[in-house]
Design an enzyme around this catalytic site. Structure first.
Site, mmCIF file in Angstrom:
data_model
loop_
_atom_site.group_PDB
_atom_site.id
_atom_site.type_symbol
_atom_site.label_atom_id
_atom_site.label_comp_id
_atom_site.label_asym_id
_atom_site.label_seq_id
_atom_site.Cartn_x
_atom_site.Cartn_y
_atom_site.Cartn_z
ATOM 1 C CG ASP A 35 30.938 -15.917 12.506
ATOM 2 O OD1 ASP A 35 31.931 -16.134 13.239
ATOM 3 O OD2 ASP A 35 31.031 -15.694 11.282
ATOM 4 C CB ILE A 36 33.029 -16.377 17.218
ATOM 5 C CG1 ILE A 36 33.839 -15.623 16.152
ATOM 6 C CG2 ILE A 36 33.302 -17.876 17.158
ATOM 7 C CD1 ILE A 36 35.341 -15.713 16.359
ATOM 8 C CE1 TYR A 143 41.861 -22.048 4.458
ATOM 9 C CE2 TYR A 143 42.844 -21.708 2.303
ATOM 10 C CZ TYR A 143 41.723 -21.818 3.096
ATOM 11 O OH TYR A 143 40.475 -21.706 2.538
#
Length: 321
Positions: A35-36, A143
């Site tokens: 993940d970041i 989205y």
């Protein structure tokens, strides 16, 4: 042979629980989380973790080659309510990460991809009740547009380059283990937190807004099940409808009141009401049942009990504020 798996977006609402379940199934050494940002203590202690921005194609490829990855679960995304506030960022994150993974599979550097779609692919013109697998799809949110576009690219890469990509159209997901992630169905998680900590909740949707919902354990089960199925059973390469229960805030409130009689709710619909109004109320997932034997387990009563029992310890130690 167990697959070597990379989970992108492992700290998110779905990714965090999926990571732990896959490590339980295949062994912690077989599943690389990324993940970041770093995740919570439980996730970080459970196995290898890489800081990774999946919009960086070169960095993604380096991680995949370093760990000899077979399967990628691309769980990173900007969800509906957040993406409406940051449309271009939402589009970039949701699409660039997908293309990066699809292209690595096209180049035969990975063997299999899971990419989540959503009920957001449907729109105001879609039949609202028992929505079929193939129907009118005119999404009205960033989205939803990104997910519908992604479905078409997944099908294209499979048909054109024989990429083994698999996908599910997730309904609203309910879990006590992680915080809401910025989606329109977040009320169904928030309501339990507030019912236990404050005994009241102000809902951002109208009381009769019906949306498909599912307990997270069922969503994780479906995700692992479709990835484990023989390739010939996966006949839809855009994304499968997935269903459990149809829920309204009023119906959920009544279920909670059986356990917390003093619970009160009021309603102040905000911009998320328009998003919810564009979605469907119930969904036909017969293709998933027929092709790879999907069946949900948790009904409304079981979900309510699980959520209340799961959140009670967090409330008692002052987790809620």
């Amino acid at each position: 042979m167990s697959p070597k798996i990379l989970i992108i977006g492992a700290c998110g609402q779905i990714g965090s629980e999926l990571t732990l379940k896959l490590r339980e199934k295949y062994g912690s050494h077989q599943v690389i989380a990324s993940d970041i940002r770093e995740g919570d203590e439980t996730l970080m202690a459970s196995g290898s973790f890489e800081i990774l921005d999946a919009t960086d194609a070169s960095a993604l490829e380096d991680v995949i080659l370093h760990y000899n990855i077979d399967q990628v679960y691309l769980m990173a995304a900007m969800l509906s309510a957040t993406a409406e506030k940051f449309p271009m960022k939402g589009w970039q994150l949701n699409m660039d990460t997908l293309f990066n993974v699809l292209n690595l599979a096209k180049e035969q550097k990975i063997k299999q991809i899971f990419w989540p779609s959503s009920i957001a692919v449907f729109g105001p013109s879609t039949p609202k009740k028992n929505t079929p697998q193939q129907t009118v799809m005119e999404p009205s949110t960033v989205y939803g547009i990104s997910k519908q576009t992604g479905e078409r690219w997944c099908a294209y890469y499979h048909n054109r380059y024989d990429v083994d990509v698999r996908s599910l159209r997730y309904p609203g997901l309910i879990s006590y283990k992680t915080q809401p992630g910025g989606g329109t169905t977040d009320y169904a998680i928030e309501i339990f937190h507030q019912a236990l900590s404050r005994k009241k909740y102000t809902c951002f949707l109208k009381e009769d807004t019906a949306l498909p919902m599912m307990y997270m354990d069922d969503a994780i089960k479906a995700t692992i099940q479709i990835m484990s199925a023989p390739s010939e059973q996966i006949k839809i390469r855009s994304s499968y409808n997935l269903s459990a229960i149809s829920l309204t805030p009023k119906k959920l409130t009544n279920a909670i009141k059986k356990h917390i009689p003093e619970f009160e709710i009021d309603y102040k619909p905000d911009f998320r009401q328009a998003i919810a109004d564009s979605w469907l109320a119930s969904i036909d997932d017969s293709s998933a049942k027929q092709d790879w034997n999907w069946q949900y387990q948790f009904d409304l009563e079981q979900i309510t009990e699980e959520m209340i029992e799961g959140l009670k310890p967090k409330v008692s130690i002052g987790y809620e504020n």
